[in-house]
Design an enzyme around this catalytic site. Structure first.
Site, PDB file in Angstrom:
ATOM      1  N   HIS A  81      22.685  27.804 -60.336  1.00  0.00           N
ATOM      2  CA  HIS A  81      22.238  29.123 -60.795  1.00  0.00           C
ATOM      3  C   HIS A  81      21.432  28.954 -62.078  1.00  0.00           C
ATOM      4  CE1 HIS A  81      22.225  33.243 -62.276  1.00  0.00           C
ATOM      5  NE2 HIS A  81      22.838  32.848 -63.374  1.00  0.00           N
ATOM      6  N   ASP A 110     -12.374  30.773 -64.738  1.00  0.00           N
ATOM      7  CA  ASP A 110     -11.167  30.268 -64.077  1.00  0.00           C
ATOM      8  C   ASP A 110     -10.445  29.385 -65.081  1.00  0.00           C
ATOM      9  OD1 ASP A 110      -9.251  29.096 -62.206  1.00  0.00           O
ATOM     10  OD2 ASP A 110     -10.588  29.797 -60.626  1.00  0.00           O
ATOM     11  N   TRP A 146      24.240  23.150 -65.971  1.00  0.00           N
ATOM     12  CA  TRP A 146      22.777  23.011 -65.960  1.00  0.00           C
ATOM     13  C   TRP A 146      22.310  22.018 -67.012  1.00  0.00           C
ATOM     14  CZ3 TRP A 146      18.605  24.150 -69.264  1.00  0.00           C
ATOM     15  CH2 TRP A 146      18.946  24.680 -70.509  1.00  0.00           C
ATOM     16  N   SER A 173       5.100  19.333 -63.135  1.00  0.00           N
ATOM     17  CA  SER A 173       4.378  20.568 -62.867  1.00  0.00           C
ATOM     18  C   SER A 173       4.135  21.332 -64.165  1.00  0.00           C
ATOM     19  CB  SER A 173       5.180  21.411 -61.877  1.00  0.00           C
ATOM     20  OG  SER A 173       4.770  22.750 -61.928  1.00  0.00           O
ATOM     21  N   SER A 174       5.168  21.441 -64.993  1.00  0.00           N
ATOM     22  CA  SER A 174       5.025  22.187 -66.248  1.00  0.00           C
ATOM     23  C   SER A 174       4.023  21.528 -67.177  1.00  0.00           C
ATOM     24  CB  SER A 174       6.362  22.250 -66.986  1.00  0.00           C
ATOM     25  OG  SER A 174       7.242  23.055 -66.301  1.00  0.00           O
ATOM     26  N   HIS A 257      16.565  23.101 -77.002  1.00  0.00           N
ATOM     27  CA  HIS A 257      16.339  24.241 -77.863  1.00  0.00           C
ATOM     28  C   HIS A 257      14.903  24.756 -77.819  1.00  0.00           C
ATOM     29  CE1 HIS A 257      17.800  27.418 -80.177  1.00  0.00           C
ATOM     30  NE2 HIS A 257      16.685  27.368 -80.848  1.00  0.00           N
ATOM     31  N   GLU A 259      13.112  24.607 -75.347  1.00  0.00           N
ATOM     32  CA  GLU A 259      13.059  25.239 -74.028  1.00  0.00           C
ATOM     33  C   GLU A 259      13.425  26.721 -74.105  1.00  0.00           C
ATOM     34  OE1 GLU A 259      12.145  24.439 -71.034  1.00  0.00           O
ATOM     35  OE2 GLU A 259      13.076  26.066 -69.899  1.00  0.00           O
ATOM     36  N   TYR A 261      12.751  28.720 -76.436  1.00  0.00           N
ATOM     37  CA  TYR A 261      11.576  29.458 -76.903  1.00  0.00           C
ATOM     38  C   TYR A 261      10.435  29.384 -75.908  1.00  0.00           C
ATOM     39  CZ  TYR A 261      14.397  29.919 -80.940  1.00  0.00           C
ATOM     40  OH  TYR A 261      15.439  30.236 -81.752  1.00  0.00           O
ATOM     41  N   SER A 272       3.934  42.182 -76.616  1.00  0.00           N
ATOM     42  CA  SER A 272       2.894  42.474 -77.608  1.00  0.00           C
ATOM     43  C   SER A 272       1.649  43.085 -76.972  1.00  0.00           C
ATOM     44  CB  SER A 272       2.498  41.193 -78.351  1.00  0.00           C
ATOM     45  OG  SER A 272       3.618  40.656 -79.006  1.00  0.00           O
ATOM     46  N   HIS A 306      22.804  22.680 -83.123  1.00  0.00           N
ATOM     47  CA  HIS A 306      23.708  23.836 -83.183  1.00  0.00           C
ATOM     48  C   HIS A 306      24.326  24.136 -81.820  1.00  0.00           C
ATOM     49  CE1 HIS A 306      20.071  26.720 -82.482  1.00  0.00           C
ATOM     50  NE2 HIS A 306      20.612  26.376 -81.356  1.00  0.00           N
ATOM     51  N   HIS A 307      23.858  23.443 -80.772  1.00  0.00           N
ATOM     52  CA  HIS A 307      24.494  23.588 -79.457  1.00  0.00           C
ATOM     53  C   HIS A 307      25.705  22.678 -79.332  1.00  0.00           C
ATOM     54  CE1 HIS A 307      21.229  25.964 -77.619  1.00  0.00           C
ATOM     55  NE2 HIS A 307      20.482  25.312 -78.476  1.00  0.00           N
ATOM     56  N   THR A 332      11.617  35.703 -86.310  1.00  0.00           N
ATOM     57  CA  THR A 332      11.936  36.574 -85.182  1.00  0.00           C
ATOM     58  C   THR A 332      12.040  38.022 -85.661  1.00  0.00           C
ATOM     59  OG1 THR A 332      13.231  34.719 -84.375  1.00  0.00           O
ATOM     60  CG2 THR A 332      13.399  36.762 -83.146  1.00  0.00           C
ATOM     61  N   LYS A 335       8.703  39.617 -86.003  1.00  0.00           N
ATOM     62  CA  LYS A 335       8.156  40.103 -84.737  1.00  0.00           C
ATOM     63  C   LYS A 335       8.771  41.448 -84.371  1.00  0.00           C
ATOM     64  CE  LYS A 335       6.816  37.279 -81.646  1.00  0.00           C
ATOM     65  NZ  LYS A 335       5.491  36.692 -81.826  1.00  0.00           N
ATOM     66  N   ARG A 454      34.047  29.511 -70.232  1.00  0.00           N
ATOM     67  CA  ARG A 454      33.040  29.611 -69.172  1.00  0.00           C
ATOM     68  C   ARG A 454      33.225  28.463 -68.176  1.00  0.00           C
ATOM     69  NH1 ARG A 454      27.606  27.226 -72.154  1.00  0.00           N
ATOM     70  NH2 ARG A 454      26.650  27.593 -70.152  1.00  0.00           N
TER      71      ARG A 454
END
Lengths: 530, 184
Positions: A81, A110, A146, A173-174, A257, A259, A261, A272, A306-307, A332, A335, A454
């Site tokens: 998931h 293009d 994950w 791909s990315s 991390h 990722e 963002y 925006s 921090h993770h 943040t 924004k 979890r």
């Protein structure tokens, strides 16, 4: 996408001669609009697949005890998931937006490398098939989470190898997609389109693409190390051979991390565009928005640990990572205040895109606040790996990224298809999503604070009520998305004709210079931007 | 719009950057190793530097409990004594018994862990079977010593330390009987 209007800016009168018909049009497509469409449909398909997995998880958690699935399968569901929603649904959705919009917004014909663009997209279906095929390997899917943490991932069954290759392919791909986006934005802007005149959406994607090129290879390295540890006798993460499983966590979160963002920043870009259009005012503090986005991107490289406060770390390191993380709240916050200031004294109307943008603004900020709570070390030690964390990241990913994608789709659907969606149904979709989202995830804060861990298929009896509420919300949220599918199909087949500038407050080139639907080839002669 | 060539140059640069970042991921491995070495975070299977202060603190008793696990190995592994009471500063030697009940020769590496975790740097190991890989032939058994001194700077609230060893299999290592001296 079929019709070509005799518009002054469209100089390609021989479109149809070049357009192959049938399936080959899509397989061989090098057209940024076709590829964008394919990205969006792929992403929606994966959203449904990942959503079914989420509903399996919530079904099992509806009541305490083991009723529906085996624990191993449950673990596999939480793993895939997460992987499918992050890499298969959210990221491709925003790449789809990038493909459709960046060339039109900067006045380019293009993307810079149309064939590489085709390859970037067509790498995705095989990767998705690998992730789905992993479920049917001996021993079932890899129930490693994950994050694919070692040493569990180095011991998991053959499904893990398929997962690793899927991550490799998705990463390639990315990276190719990002190289395309950066080159397009830097080299192919129309005359007069300076960097600081670009729509905010292009800026956010430029910064995101740089993040992707920087960190996707690091993830590829981490899973490659896992692969060689599994099969080729290396000991990167094997303590017995002199390695260290915590090393995996450091390398993973160095990718992980930024990722976060990579998912959030393009969402900021969509918001925006939408909020100024429905406030009928230009975006407040455009330059500060650009700098805030860049600051968030740079800071994202400095806060990864921090993770892993509970993985074992000297207190000095914990303090550093805590302060650095809290610092991210500053750009943040800039924004969020800019979005609010954009609406200040604006002529607001509340069509569906604006509703989703406001839902985003409110709920993303809430998710940001719980993130701030989690960044505080002594609190995190209590809440680590509880449902509080699950609630936090679903607020920023679902109410953040997904709501912004919905806002963007309703906003640009008239431009893409030339037809208007049904406003009443769109509003129903918004309110159902908003209510059921909160029913699903708000109660998970309480579960986490009460200590429910979890990734566990069973739980203690005192968590029963909130879990039942959360599961009901999840089914409501999932079913509401079928309404979205209906709305989109209905729009494409029989929506009312949309105006060239459907939203009079929207001022980027695709609204001001192109007809609706946007012709298959646009801006073959670049527009001149004042 | 700039030329095709400018686009290609940009692609080359970005590709080089991506490849370099792939290398950077691997460069993090020695980088973290160095950080752990310098800060002493992970020196669990290396001998302690020479113990300087060997003054025995007769006024204080600390209990050491010993634990043993074998992960994925058919090894019987246990401490000879379950626990000892010691004074900080005393030189202590205890022993572990290990026997390979499997049908083939295997190399194992023991990894220590401490409870409480922050007591780890105060257990100064001078000799330990965990300093090197241990090959065991099928049916072979061994008695292995651990020699250590408890540092007198051990925080006052620690009265009991649990020292737990887990043996992991080292795949692909030579199973020839050890001649000693080679560190794993």
């Amino acid at each position: 996408m079929e019709a070509v209007h005799g518009h002054t800016n469209d100089h390609s009168h021989d479109d149809h001669a070049h357009k192959p018909s049938g399936i080959m049009r899509w397989v061989q497509s090098t057209n940024h609009k076709d590829i964008g469409t394919m990205y969006l449909w792929f992403s929606f398909t994966m959203f449904l697949v990942g959503g079914v997995m989420a509903l399996i998880i919530r079904s099992e958690l509806f009541q305490p005890g083991l009723q529906i699935v085996k624990p191993e399968f449950f673990n596999s569901m939480t793993t895939y998931h997460g992987l499918i929603m992050v890499f298969g649904a959210i990221m491709p959705a925003f790449v789809g937006f990038a493909n459709w919009l960046i060339p039109m917004q900067i006045g380019a014909p293009d993307m810079a490398f149309p064939r590489m663009n085709n390859l970037s997209f067509w790498l995705l279906p095989p990767a998705a098939l690998l992730l789905i095929a992993a479920q049917f390997m001996p021993g079932g899917g890899a129930g490693v989470g994950w994050t694919l943490y070692a040493p569990l991932s180095t011991q998991a069954g053959p499904a893990m190898d398929l997962t690793i290759f899927a991550v490799h392919i998705l990463g390639m791909s990315s990276i190719m997609g990002s190289i395309n986006i950066i080159t397009t934005i830097l080299n192919m802007r129309a005359p007069g389109m300076t960097m600081m005149k670009m729509p905010m959406f292009c800026w956010t994607w430029l910064i995101t693409a740089y993040l992707l090129v920087a960190v996707m290879p690091v993830l590829a390295g981490a899973v490659t190390m896992t692969l060689t540890d599994r099969h080729f006798g290396t000991h990167f993460f094997n303590a017995a051979g002199g390695g260290d499983p915590v090393l995996y966590q450091h390398i993973f979160w160095f990718f992980g991390h930024p990722e976060v963002y990579i998912i959030a920043i393009p969402a900021f870009g969509v918001i925006s565009q939408v909020i100024p259009a429905f406030s009928r005012k230009p975006l407040f503090g455009y330059a500060s928005m650009v700098y805030a986005t860049a600051s968030i991107a740079i800071l994202s490289f400095m806060v990864w640990a921090h993770h892993m406060y509970t993985a074992g770390m000297p207190v000095e390191a914990q303090l550093y990572f805590m302060y650095a993380t809290v610092l991210i709240a500053v750009p943040t916050g800039v924004k969020v205040f800019n979005w609010v200031a954009t609406m200040w004294k604006g002529s607001l109307t509340f069509e569906t895109p604006m509703l989703f943008a406001l839902g985003f603004l409110f709920l993303f900020t809430l998710g940001g606040f719980t993130g701030l709570v989690l960044s505080i070390v002594p609190v995190d030690v209590q809440l680590h790996d509880t449902y509080y964390v699950v609630a936090h990241f679903h607020y920023v990913m679902v109410a953040g990224a997904l709501f912004s994608a919905f806002a963007g789709i309703y906003f640009w659907l008239p431009k893409w298809t030339g037809r208007m969606y049904n406003e009443t149904l769109g509003k129903w979709h918004f309110w159902l999503s908003l209510v059921f989202f909160n029913v699903t995830f708000f109660v998970q804060h309480f579960l986490g604070l009460a200590g429910m861990p979890r990734r566990i298929p069973d739980y203690a009896l005192q968590f029963a009520e909130f879990n039942a509420i959360s599961s009901i919300g999840a089914f409501g949220f999932g079913l509401s998305q079928l309404l979205f599918l209906y709305i989109v199909i209905k729009t494409i087949t029989s929506g009312e004709k949309a105006a060239d500038r459907q939203w009079e407050g929207a001022d980027s080139l695709e609204w001001t210079h192109l007809p609706s639907p946007a012709p298959w080839h646009s801006f073959e002669t670049p527009p001149v931007v004042k | 719009m700039k030329s095709e060539r400018a686009n290609r140059r940009m692609m080359t640069r970005l590709s080089i950057f991506a490849v370099a970042m792939f290398g950077f991921g691997f460069a993090l491995v020695p980088f973290y190793e160095k950080i752990c070495e310098v800060t002493g975070i992970n020196n669990l299977i290396k001998p302690a530097a020479a113990v300087v202060n060997t003054q025995v603190d007769k006024s204080r008793w600390v209990t050491l409990e010993f634990d043993a696990n074998a992960h994925g190995l058919e090894w019987e592994f246990r401490p000879v004594q379950r626990s000892v009471r010691v004074h900080p500063g005393e030189m202590i030697q205890i022993e572990y018994d290990v026997r390979n009940n499997g049908a083939k020769a295997v190399v194992g590496q023991a990894i220590p862990s401490y409870g409480p975790k922050h007591a780890a740097p105060f257990v100064k190991k001078l000799e330990c079977f965990c300093f090197k890989q241990q090959p065991l032939q099928a049916g072979e058994s061994k008695r292995m010593p651990v020699q250590f001194v408890l540092d007198g700077a051990l925080p006052a609230d620690v009265n009991t330390i649990t020292l737990s060893y887990t043996f992991f299999e080292v795949k692909g290592a030579s199973t020839a009987p050890a001649k000693g001296g080679v560190q794993g």
